[in-house]
Design an enzyme around this catalytic site. Sequence first.
Site, PDB file in Angstrom:
ATOM      1  N   LYS A 118       0.839  -1.205   0.000  1.00  0.00           N
ATOM      2  CA  LYS A 118       0.000   0.000   0.000  1.00  0.00           C
ATOM      3  C   LYS A 118       0.873   1.254   0.000  1.00  0.00           C
ATOM      4  CE  LYS A 118      -4.550  -1.007   1.965  1.00  0.00           C
ATOM      5  NZ  LYS A 118      -4.913  -2.387   1.889  1.00  0.00           N
ATOM      6  N   GLU A 202      -4.698   7.647   7.268  1.00  0.00           N
ATOM      7  CA  GLU A 202      -5.300   8.398   6.176  1.00  0.00           C
ATOM      8  C   GLU A 202      -6.414   9.268   6.707  1.00  0.00           C
ATOM      9  OE1 GLU A 202      -6.809   5.952   2.981  1.00  0.00           O
ATOM     10  OE2 GLU A 202      -4.795   5.257   2.492  1.00  0.00           O
ATOM     11  N   HIS A 237     -16.305  -2.221   5.440  1.00  0.00           N
ATOM     12  CA  HIS A 237     -15.337  -1.845   4.408  1.00  0.00           C
ATOM     13  C   HIS A 237     -15.055  -2.953   3.413  1.00  0.00           C
ATOM     14  CE1 HIS A 237     -14.188   1.221   7.597  1.00  0.00           C
ATOM     15  NE2 HIS A 237     -14.725   1.888   6.609  1.00  0.00           N
ATOM     16  N   ARG A 293      -4.003  -8.962  -8.758  1.00  0.00           N
ATOM     17  CA  ARG A 293      -4.620 -10.274  -8.941  1.00  0.00           C
ATOM     18  C   ARG A 293      -5.973 -10.099  -9.601  1.00  0.00           C
ATOM     19  NH1 ARG A 293      -8.657  -9.373  -5.203  1.00  0.00           N
ATOM     20  NH2 ARG A 293      -7.972  -8.252  -3.347  1.00  0.00           N
TER      21      ARG A 293
HETATM   22  P1  ADP Z   1     -10.569  -5.975  -2.169  1.00  0.00           P
HETATM   23  O1  ADP Z   1      -9.305  -6.698  -1.977  1.00  0.00           O
HETATM   24  O2  ADP Z   1     -10.326  -4.681  -2.781  1.00  0.00           O
HETATM   25  O3  ADP Z   1     -11.457  -5.830  -0.996  1.00  0.00           O
HETATM   26  P2  ADP Z   1     -12.145  -8.197  -3.120  1.00  0.00           P
HETATM   27  O4  ADP Z   1     -13.494  -7.917  -2.639  1.00  0.00           O
HETATM   28  O5  ADP Z   1     -11.946  -8.730  -4.478  1.00  0.00           O
HETATM   29  O6  ADP Z   1     -11.351  -6.842  -3.198  1.00  0.00           O
HETATM   30  O7  ADP Z   1     -11.493  -9.215  -2.095  1.00  0.00           O
HETATM   31  C1  ADP Z   1     -11.175  -8.951  -0.796  1.00  0.00           C
HETATM   32  C2  ADP Z   1     -10.233  -9.989  -0.248  1.00  0.00           C
HETATM   33  O8  ADP Z   1     -10.991 -10.930   0.493  1.00  0.00           O
HETATM   34  C3  ADP Z   1      -9.480 -10.732  -1.284  1.00  0.00           C
HETATM   35  O9  ADP Z   1      -8.141 -10.333  -1.279  1.00  0.00           O
HETATM   36  C4  ADP Z   1      -9.550 -12.133  -0.817  1.00  0.00           C
HETATM   37  O10 ADP Z   1      -8.381 -12.412  -0.079  1.00  0.00           O
HETATM   38  C5  ADP Z   1     -10.615 -12.221   0.200  1.00  0.00           C
HETATM   39  N1  ADP Z   1     -11.796 -12.958  -0.255  1.00  0.00           N
HETATM   40  C6  ADP Z   1     -12.977 -12.428  -0.606  1.00  0.00           C
HETATM   41  N2  ADP Z   1     -13.851 -13.381  -0.910  1.00  0.00           N
HETATM   42  C7  ADP Z   1     -13.200 -14.549  -0.785  1.00  0.00           C
HETATM   43  C8  ADP Z   1     -13.564 -15.920  -0.980  1.00  0.00           C
HETATM   44  N3  ADP Z   1     -14.776 -16.281  -1.373  1.00  0.00           N
HETATM   45  N4  ADP Z   1     -12.629 -16.858  -0.749  1.00  0.00           N
HETATM   46  C9  ADP Z   1     -11.406 -16.507  -0.342  1.00  0.00           C
HETATM   47  N5  ADP Z   1     -11.020 -15.249  -0.141  1.00  0.00           N
HETATM   48  C10 ADP Z   1     -11.889 -14.279  -0.355  1.00  0.00           C
HETATM   49  P1  ADP Z   2      -8.460  -3.302   1.597  1.00  0.00           P
HETATM   50  O1  ADP Z   2      -7.050  -3.684   1.535  1.00  0.00           O
HETATM   51  O2  ADP Z   2      -9.163  -3.870   2.756  1.00  0.00           O
HETATM   52  O3  ADP Z   2      -9.161  -3.515   0.313  1.00  0.00           O
HETATM   53  P2  ADP Z   2      -8.642  -0.455   0.966  1.00  0.00           P
HETATM   54  O4  ADP Z   2      -7.590   0.536   1.227  1.00  0.00           O
HETATM   55  O5  ADP Z   2      -8.841  -0.855  -0.445  1.00  0.00           O
HETATM   56  O6  ADP Z   2      -8.394  -1.729   1.881  1.00  0.00           O
HETATM   57  O7  ADP Z   2     -10.014   0.126   1.524  1.00  0.00           O
HETATM   58  C1  ADP Z   2     -11.191  -0.659   1.599  1.00  0.00           C
HETATM   59  C2  ADP Z   2     -12.398   0.240   1.757  1.00  0.00           C
HETATM   60  O8  ADP Z   2     -12.295   1.075   2.901  1.00  0.00           O
HETATM   61  C3  ADP Z   2     -12.620   1.222   0.620  1.00  0.00           C
HETATM   62  O9  ADP Z   2     -13.329   0.640  -0.438  1.00  0.00           O
HETATM   63  C4  ADP Z   2     -13.412   2.331   1.284  1.00  0.00           C
HETATM   64  O10 ADP Z   2     -14.773   1.968   1.414  1.00  0.00           O
HETATM   65  C5  ADP Z   2     -12.831   2.360   2.658  1.00  0.00           C
HETATM   66  N1  ADP Z   2     -11.758   3.362   2.744  1.00  0.00           N
HETATM   67  C6  ADP Z   2     -10.444   3.163   2.520  1.00  0.00           C
HETATM   68  N2  ADP Z   2      -9.733   4.294   2.708  1.00  0.00           N
HETATM   69  C7  ADP Z   2     -10.629   5.236   3.049  1.00  0.00           C
HETATM   70  C8  ADP Z   2     -10.530   6.626   3.398  1.00  0.00           C
HETATM   71  N3  ADP Z   2      -9.354   7.243   3.436  1.00  0.00           N
HETATM   72  N4  ADP Z   2     -11.667   7.292   3.702  1.00  0.00           N
HETATM   73  C9  ADP Z   2     -12.870   6.673   3.690  1.00  0.00           C
HETATM   74  N5  ADP Z   2     -13.022   5.369   3.389  1.00  0.00           N
HETATM   75  C10 ADP Z   2     -11.928   4.655   3.071  1.00  0.00           C
END
Ligand code: ADP
Ligand code: ADP
Length: 681
Positions: A118, A202, A237, A293
């Site tokens: 990150k 943040e 989130h 990914r």
């Molecule tokens: P983000 O990483 O931005 O939140 P995703 O919603 O694609 O996006 O996935 C969140 C994370 O949760 C993924 O990195 C994965 O590790 C995990 N995850 C979500 N759903 C599953 C699942 N059905 N099986 C295994 N891991 C999952």
């Molecule tokens: P993850 O690794 O869990 O996917 P992210 O950094 O992608 O973490 O953030 C996941 C979610 O958290 C975002 O989709 C948003 O809804 C919320 N979020 C992240 N950063 C912020 C921020 N600075 N302010 C408000 N909401 C945030």
Amino acid sequence: MTLFSKILIANRGEIAVRIAEACAALGIGSVAVYSDADRTALHARVCDEAYHIGPSPAAESYLRMDKLLDVARKSGCEAVHPGYGFLAENGGFAQAVIDAGMAWIGPSPQAIALMGSKIESKRLAVANGVPIVPGYFGDDQALDRLKDEADSIGYPVLIKASAGGGGKGMRVVDTASDFEGALNGAKRESLAAFGDDSVMLEKYLARPRHIEVQVIGDRHGKVLHLGERECSIQRRHQKVAEESPSPAISEETREGLTGAALKLARAAGYENAGTVEFIYQDGEYYFLEMNTRLQVEHPVTEEALGLDIVQMQIMIAAGERLELEQEEVRYVGHALEVRLYAEDPEKGFLPSIGRLSRLRLPRGLRNVRVDAGVERGDAVSPFYDPMIAKIITSGGTRGESIRAMQEALGYTDVAGVRTNLEFLRWLVAHPDFAKGDFSTRFIEESYEPSAQATIPCEAILAGAFTLMESDRSQSTGSVWHARPWRQAREDMPISLRVDGRRYDVRLSVLAGQGGQWRARVSEGMVELYEDTVIVSGLQARSDGGETEGTRTLHFQLAGSDGQQNISRSLDPASNMWSVEVGGRRYWIEQAPALSTETLTTALHLKDEDNLESPMPGKVLKVMVAAGDEVKDGQPLVIVEAMKMEFTVKAPHDGKVEKVRYTVGDQVAVGDVLVELEKREG
Ligand code: ADP
Ligand code: ADP
Ligand code: MG
């Protein structure tokens, strides 16, 4: 075109099934791996070969690089697809696959290391003129430094695990006085999940939207964007509904976002599929992170553009050139995805574990795609993510895909676990959702679970009577008759599930009150309905002309006016009863009876019901010992399950009498974790 002959799918569940389908379409052999819990899982059955790799916990199976590589070598695989989650963003695993002479279906280990961080990726964003959220991303992790930085960013502040993902190690802090506690929580969660407890800070945006850009690059330097996805519908989130294109942005913003994503991907030398995430508020966008990914929500992009991203990933890893040109990437329509989860919206969306005794997914409906890794009879286990299925609908317009989703969810039916189905139905029927007027806080601000998911007393009682009756007819061999409960024992305990929710009902005949019953209903440790429910005039009869197994139950609740007719029927396929109340059908199942110990505990706990584990999981931390004096609200034990942790706090001041579990113990829902002595005054 020379693709691979065989691919190892280093994953499970729906994504493993999805990848196996892509392999089949390309004429490539697929190899599955499975843990103990997944011996009979769908993903292992649909692949051409399947190998057992160890016990159920992911750390002993799906995360074991040595075992995965072993299977890949022995089965003669030429490439590895990691899916998402597990080892998908592990650069070390990608490198090990490459070192073993196989292709990694994903970005290079260098790109994973750079963009998977990150902090590193934010530095790259800044260097390339891509805006980021104001914050602190430094190495100095001293408490005082972090506090100062939080002060200068200005509250509310978001603490994030630098190594984070999946919402782990994330805490919103509203005021300076909460900072230290939240920091400790974030660090602990992060250390447990990622083996690293460094954090970043943040500015927490009040009402942002989450918009992300799918990118894809080949091994010859061509990088394209595949449009955007809006993923603002989130709880904790984490995404629950996604769509493409976003209803929120202008053509100009779209160009800005996709351009920024491409700039970053090119700067990182990115190949294969990846996602650049942004948050968007008041016309401005800020880079959040890159996911190196395939993403859970990739199907909305596939449906909106008419592409197959997984097939593209495989072809790229085999060295093929992307034939597609950027101008050819055009929306052919709109697509919407919802994630059907085994979780309880009424309990803060905590995971719900159990067997899917009924499962009807909207397969085969027009404009509907279902990606699932389970079938009826499969279990949702505490070991993995509790997602049951992804339901994806599409249409020429956003309105069309929403209407298709309403229909699809109306058809969907699950029993055996609690699900977010009612929540999803509520969502796609909501006028603000239809207008596209929402932020990432939509669920938190608008959803009132109790109003949605209450199961009426009639359904619970009709279910209890039905089970009691069918039990009696089985044990006596007698068939249904008009007054089946006449000789029932006093105080009959019946444990049942109604739509996956467990209730305990105690029925007793009211002496001398011909045909009247007293019913006490409790859910968990809580007794429902302050006054005991009096049921009278209870009768069941088979009404003519109805299908086999359908009966109508007539009864009256004290205070209610008039006779109620509740029809119930036995589904021949699943052998499950259902009752229909107020035009809605509820599925009924027998539940295992409560143990005497639990019942005693229930009585003992009465109105101090929060010393129990709220979910099945593992004890992560015990913060008190027998003899300790604790204050109301003081954290006692932390339980962890899947993607979240839950702190059990003292419901009142008092002395700890006993701590029942130690770190690492597995606990079930309702297990009492700590015994607390009530103190007078
Ligand atoms: P983000 O990483 O931005 O939140 P995703 O919603 O694609 O996006 O996935 C969140 C994370 O949760 C993924 O990195 C994965 O590790 C995990 N995850 C979500 N759903 C599953 C699942 N059905 N099986 C295994 N891991 C999952
Ligand atoms: P993850 O690794 O869990 O996917 P992210 O950094 O992608 O973490 O953030 C996941 C979610 O958290 C975002 O989709 C948003 O809804 C919320 N979020 C992240 N950063 C912020 C921020 N600075 N302010 C408000 N909401 C945030
Ligand atoms: Mg993210």
